[in-house]
Motif scaffolding. Sequence first.
Motif, PDB file in Angstrom:
ATOM      1  N   PRO A 188      -6.461   0.007   5.005  1.00 25.81           N
ATOM      2  CA  PRO A 188      -5.850   0.522   3.765  1.00 25.81           C
ATOM      3  C   PRO A 188      -6.303   1.882   3.147  1.00 25.81           C
ATOM      4  O   PRO A 188      -5.921   2.334   2.204  1.00 25.81           O
ATOM      5  CB  PRO A 188      -6.377  -0.704   2.439  1.00 25.81           C
ATOM      6  CG  PRO A 188      -7.765  -1.148   3.399  1.00 25.81           C
ATOM      7  CD  PRO A 188      -7.528  -1.104   4.940  1.00 25.81           C
TER       8      PRO A 188
ATOM      9  N   ARG B 252       0.796  -1.363   0.135  1.00 25.58           N
ATOM     10  CA  ARG B 252       0.074   0.004   0.063  1.00 25.58           C
ATOM     11  C   ARG B 252       0.944   1.241  -0.056  1.00 25.58           C
ATOM     12  O   ARG B 252       0.422   2.380  -0.725  1.00 25.58           O
ATOM     13  CB  ARG B 252      -0.917  -0.036   1.166  1.00 25.58           C
ATOM     14  CG  ARG B 252      -1.934  -1.333   1.581  1.00 25.58           C
ATOM     15  CD  ARG B 252      -2.913  -1.164   2.143  1.00 25.58           C
ATOM     16  NE  ARG B 252      -2.618  -0.603   3.533  1.00 25.58           N
ATOM     17  CZ  ARG B 252      -2.509  -1.257   4.491  1.00 25.58           C
ATOM     18  NH1 ARG B 252      -2.578  -2.881   4.829  1.00 25.58           N
ATOM     19  NH2 ARG B 252      -2.400  -0.801   5.957  1.00 25.58           N
TER      20      ARG B 252
ATOM     21  N   THR C 250      -5.854   2.415  -0.939  1.00 28.38           N
ATOM     22  CA  THR C 250      -4.458   2.402  -1.371  1.00 28.38           C
ATOM     23  C   THR C 250      -3.958   1.135  -1.919  1.00 28.38           C
ATOM     24  O   THR C 250      -2.924   0.898  -2.488  1.00 28.38           O
ATOM     25  CB  THR C 250      -3.432   2.784   0.108  1.00 28.38           C
ATOM     26  OG1 THR C 250      -3.692   1.884   0.832  1.00 28.38           O
ATOM     27  CG2 THR C 250      -3.574   4.062   0.416  1.00 28.38           C
TER      28      THR C 250
END
Length: 234
Positions: free
Chosen positions: A154, A75, A185
């Motif tokens: 995320p 990420r 991400t």
Amino acid sequence: MKNKIILIILFILPIVTYLIFASAKHNSMFLPVLSENNSEIPQEWNSLSGEKVKLKDKITVLGFTGNDIAEFKARMFNLNQKIYNKYFGFKDFQIVMIAPLGTEEAVKENVYELNRITEDMKGWKFIFATPEQIQEYYLTFKLVSNLEDDFGTPSVIILDKNINHRGRKGKNKKGEDEYRESYNTISAADLHNEMTDDVKIILREYRLALKKNNRKDEFRDKITKEVEKTSKSK
């Protein structure tokens, strides 16, 4: 008469254009405020670099790594390539990640590896706190989504210089209702399309504000030159 028209155009048109940008709700001209005056990062929390990190007076992408730094690595790479590398040259732009205590070495390793392919990592900031502190701080933003079991997510959010949460709210370009409080991400497409556009919008807001504040002398000089050029061409 011709000179007066030139003066009117040079003075009025930029002002009208600015007002249009400032009053627009979204549609690639203004990024709506979702919540105002959010909490500053507690200054007793330690950062990876040892410096004190603040959100105030910065345009910030804020995220929460969670305990699984190996999973966060992908990420971080996506965010770095799609967002950070495009905007790190803007001095007031930063990416701040809040991570659980105990993950310092793993985070440091990620930063070291990414630094090998990134021109400048100074805009990446990592803050460490206990899981309980992270959960409490996250809840202050009153987001629809929640942290995962490892105290990470995320998703990242955009904060402006007044620590206002910015995102999408209202009608989109197609006239459809839209609400976006964060950006995933994991999805390179999400970052490349929606988030890239939204970060660009908020940076443009501040550029327009700077131009407005420094406009007087610059505009007068330009007007004088244009009028003189017109007079000489007669």
